[in-house]
Design a protein around this motif. Structure first.
Motif, PDB file in Angstrom:
ATOM      1  N   ASP A  45      22.764  26.799 -65.506  1.00 20.59           N
ATOM      2  CA  ASP A  45      22.485  26.108 -64.254  1.00 20.59           C
ATOM      3  C   ASP A  45      23.389  26.624 -63.128  1.00 20.59           C
ATOM      4  N   MET A  47      23.934  25.562 -60.211  1.00 16.83           N
ATOM      5  CA  MET A  47      24.663  24.498 -59.494  1.00 16.83           C
ATOM      6  C   MET A  47      25.978  24.154 -60.174  1.00 16.83           C
TER       7      MET A  47
ATOM      8  N   THR B 199      20.632  16.622 -65.687  1.00 22.21           N
ATOM      9  CA  THR B 199      21.751  16.955 -64.800  1.00 22.21           C
ATOM     10  C   THR B 199      21.560  18.290 -64.092  1.00 22.21           C
ATOM     11  N   THR B 200      20.339  18.855 -64.133  1.00 17.79           N
ATOM     12  CA  THR B 200      20.136  20.180 -63.559  1.00 17.79           C
ATOM     13  C   THR B 200      20.594  20.258 -62.107  1.00 17.79           C
ATOM     14  N   GLU B 201      20.237  19.251 -61.317  1.00 20.91           N
ATOM     15  CA  GLU B 201      20.551  19.321 -59.884  1.00 20.91           C
ATOM     16  C   GLU B 201      21.872  18.647 -59.544  1.00 20.91           C
ATOM     17  N   MET B 202      22.650  18.318 -60.556  1.00 18.00           N
ATOM     18  CA  MET B 202      23.946  17.711 -60.260  1.00 18.00           C
ATOM     19  C   MET B 202      25.006  18.793 -60.336  1.00 18.00           C
TER      20      MET B 202
END
Ligand code: SF4
Lengths: 153, 289
Positions: A45, A47, B199-202
């Motif tokens: 990921d 992010m 939690t991908t976008e966290m």
């Protein structure tokens, strides 16, 4: 200045590599080399990543993806190019679709040579990247502090 | 008495992140040893969270931080109520409400991976909720009260009457702690078919919040395990801590020796175990009484 170099999380992106370097990157996480003892985690990921590990060259199709992945990573961040392909384009340099190494698209900080790069070399590259990561983080902190003081004045 | 309750609540709020983080450190170290690796230092989870707090915040949606904050506060409230000795049924209700905020925190980003993860989180709630509620019913049938402090100071350990409920609760604990084979919504391990799922976008600060909430939650859940053992004698406290450690070790062992299952399999098996163990236990309890 907190000590944040203990927790470098990697994002591994496979450009137009032959997969040789990717296998070696994964080998670095196996019990033999165990990169997790340095706190390294391989996350998928952007992010959540601190260090962008890129293997293979940049071609016409993946250029936008690499750019986007880089932009999605929060600062401070470090880029490591693994293998000669990611450094210069390597053996595929003269192919019609290859634009060159990773530095044609994003700023690369650490170059790890080798075809394929050996796990020892990759871990060494990551350890150097971690030092740079700490340095950038300190600079980042100083900048944030400066901004805050500027606003208060 | 009230001073004691206050002290316990305060101790939970201050110490739970430390205990939870340490438990996770032990978890990662043990997992590494099970895979014949050296593994990260024991304090690695703390290093991770400190780093996450220091990174630049990129928020896909501004509501996300608020929702995650609410989730954190809700879970702290759950644990505080529990360790303060209040109503166990109420604790679980507050926990479920908190979990919904987590769902919204993932879904506001409208990222496909986070959405799939959030939907799976809902399915996880569907799987563990029956066993949780039945456990409360079991406590009530045996002790005649929902009050945690009264259950904890009864003459006999609740597990003597509720072995089936205990098994069902330990089973759903794997789901609640998001451990393999039930780490469908998000995984602690490096790769997953939906990136990081829930939690991908966290990133940075938001992920740190999520992590700390998870520590609070784990300490609360371990406390519930302890409630099955705890009775009025002081020795039972030691026994409760021992059982908690054994259960935690079991979770790590299962985590490392099983592959992720599909969600429908998760619902089927968890409901099956709940009905078989807790249901039969309930029938026996009602017939004997
Ligand atoms: S450097 Fe060699 S091994 Fe690595 S991706 Fe390029 S061709 Fe393959």
């Amino acid at each position: 200045m907190a000590n944040i170099k203990r927790s470098p999380w990697l994002l591994h992106y496979d450009g137009s590599s032959c997969n040789g370097c990717d296998i070696e990157v994964l080998a670095a996480l196996t019990p033999v080399y165990d990169a997790e003892r340095f706190g390294v985690m391989n996350t998928g990921d952007p992010m959540q990543a601190d260090i962008f590990l890129i293997t293979g060259g940049i071609n016409a199709q993946n250029q936008a993806t690499v750019k986007q992945l880089y932009d999605q990573m929060p600062r401070p961040k470090v880029v490591v190019a693994v293998g000669v392909c990611a450094c210069t384009g390597g053996i595929f340099k003269d192919c019609y679709n290859i634009l060159g190494g990773a530095d044609t698209t994003i700023p690369v900080d650490i170059y790890v040579p080798g075809c394929a790069a050996r796990p020892q070399a990759i871990i060494d590259g990551v350890v150097q990247a971690v030092e740079l990561f700490q340095q950038r983080s300190d600079e980042h902190d100083a900048l944030v502090k400066q901004n805050k003081e500027g606003r208060e004045k | 008495m009230t001073v004691q309750v206050f002290a316990r609540v305060l101790a939970y709020i201050l110490l739970a992140p430390l205990v939870g983080g340490l438990l996770e450190g032990i978890d990662r170290k043990l997992s590494a040893r099970m895979q014949r690796r050296v593994g990260p230092p024991l304090l690695q989870p703390f290093y991770d969270v400190i780093k996450l707090f220091k990174k630049q915040t990129i928020a896909v949606s501004t509501a996300q931080s608020f929702l995650l904050m609410t989730y954190l506060v809700m879970i702290i409230l759950t644990g505080a109520m529990y360790y303060g000795g209040s109503d166990i049924l109420m604790c679980f209700f507050v926990m479920s409400t908190g979990a919904t905020f987590l769902y919204f925190a993932a879904i506001v980003t409208s990222s496909p991976y986070a959405t799939v993860g959030a939907n799976r989180e809902l399915l996880q709630m569907v799987s563990y909720e029956p066993a949780v509620l039945l456990a409360c019913v079991g406590f009530y049938l045996v002790e005649g009260t929902f009050s945690v402090s009264e259950i904890a100071s009864s003459r006999y350990s609740a597990i003597m009457y509720l072995p089936g409920f205990f098994v069902a609760f330990v089973y759903i604990l794997t789901i609640k702690m998001r451990k393999s084979p039930f780490d469908t919504s998000t995984s602690h391990h490096m790769h997953q078919e939906i990136v990081k799922g829930l939690t991908t976008e966290m990133g940075s600060k938001n992920l740190a919040l999520f992590q700390v909430t998870e520590w609070y939650e784990n300490v609360f859940l371990m406390g519930v395990i302890g409630l099955f053992i705890k009775n009025s004698s002081p020795i039972s406290t030691v026994a409760a801590i021992l059982v908690i450690l054994v259960v935690y070790f079991l979770e790590i062992l299962i985590d490392n020796s099983s592959a992720r299952v599909k969600t429908d399999m998760m619902i089927k098996t968890s409901w099956g175990v709940t009905i078989l163990c807790a249901g039969v236990n309930l029938l026996v309890l009602m017939l004997v009484r």
